[in-house]
Design an enzyme around this catalytic site. Structure first.
Site, short mmCIF file in Angstrom:
data_model
loop_
_atom_site.label_atom_id
_atom_site.label_comp_id
_atom_site.label_asym_id
_atom_site.label_seq_id
_atom_site.Cartn_x
_atom_site.Cartn_y
_atom_site.Cartn_z
N ASP A 253 37.45 38.20 39.43
CA ASP A 253 38.90 38.43 39.43
C ASP A 253 39.55 37.14 39.94
O ASP A 253 38.87 36.29 40.54
CB ASP A 253 39.21 39.61 40.36
CG ASP A 253 40.69 39.75 40.63
OD1 ASP A 253 41.47 39.86 39.66
OD2 ASP A 253 41.07 39.73 41.82
N ASP B 65 43.49 36.71 41.32
CA ASP B 65 44.38 36.93 42.46
C ASP B 65 43.70 37.77 43.53
O ASP B 65 43.25 38.89 43.28
CB ASP B 65 45.66 37.64 42.01
CG ASP B 65 46.48 36.81 41.04
OD1 ASP B 65 46.67 35.62 41.30
OD2 ASP B 65 46.92 37.36 40.01
#
Length: 218
Positions: A9, A11
């Site tokens: 991922d 953020d």
């Protein structure tokens, strides 16, 4: 040969972008005369596609209102970036982790709720362009926790579900990993707490980059 894929991922996992997201979301709500959510609520939806995220923040509003807020968010974030106001620092130790994984035979990928443009900005800003063999964004997939991002990443990376680990900081990441039948490895420096990640399906939640490296190589 089937590759080992470490799928990250963005953020809250690779970069700390919460300040930019909160400011842009607050401005978007204000433009449309809506009371801005508190920052805790905004951080809770980081990782979802924008339409899904805004829809969760204002569930009682219609699709047209949600779409207008989404567009204002995009415009505001772009203006913030143009003004030099976007700061998305890498979490400490990430570069060493990526280098260590590559040296150990892993290929790297990203699966993020960011747009193509937003992800490209992060990669360019930190000299990471070309480092990841597969980049999956919200522009081309249903929102997390749908498994589409992971499934296409696996195909592009020449990996398999059995040789893939999804690394993330939110329950959405862990649920997506479970749905795609890959390893779900959480990190505790992002936007959801460790207990939530475990409930969502994480096999473990790591506290440091070094621990994450060790877990991936078990």
């Amino acid at each position: 040969m089937t590759n080992k894929l470490a799928l990250f991922d963005c953020d809250g996992t690779m970069v700390d972008s919460q300040a930019n997201i909160c400011v842009s979301m607050e401005r978007a709500f204000e433009i449309h005369g809506l009371e801005a959510p508190d920052r805790h609520s905004i951080r809770r939806i980081v990782g979802l596609s924008l339409s899904e995220a805004v829809g969760q923040l204002i569930p009682d509003h219609d699709r047209k209102t949600i779409a207008r807020v989404v567009e204002s968010y995009k415009d505001g974030f772009f203006e913030l970036r143009q003004a030099g106001g976007v700061h998305e620092p890498l979490y400490d130790g990430l570069l060493d982790l990526l280098e260590g994984l590559e040296a150990g035979g892993w290929v790297l990928g990203v699966a993020t709720g960011k747009s193509d443009r937003g992800l490209q900005h992060v990669l360019e800003a930190h000299g990471l362009t070309g480092r990841f063999v597969t980049l999956q964004t919200a522009d081309r997939h249903p929102s997390k926790p749908h498994p589409a991002m992971v499934e296409l990443a696996i195909a592009e990376a020449g990996a398999s579900a059995q040789t893939t680990a999804m690394i993330g900081d939110t329950s959405f990441d862990m649920e997506m990993a479970v749905n795609a039948k890959v390893r779900a490895v959480g990190v505790d420096w992002g936007y959801h707490d460790a207990e939530e990640l475990i409930i969502a399906g994480a096999e473990i939640v790591t506290a440091t980059m070094d621990e994450l490296h060790e877990v991936l190589n078990r």
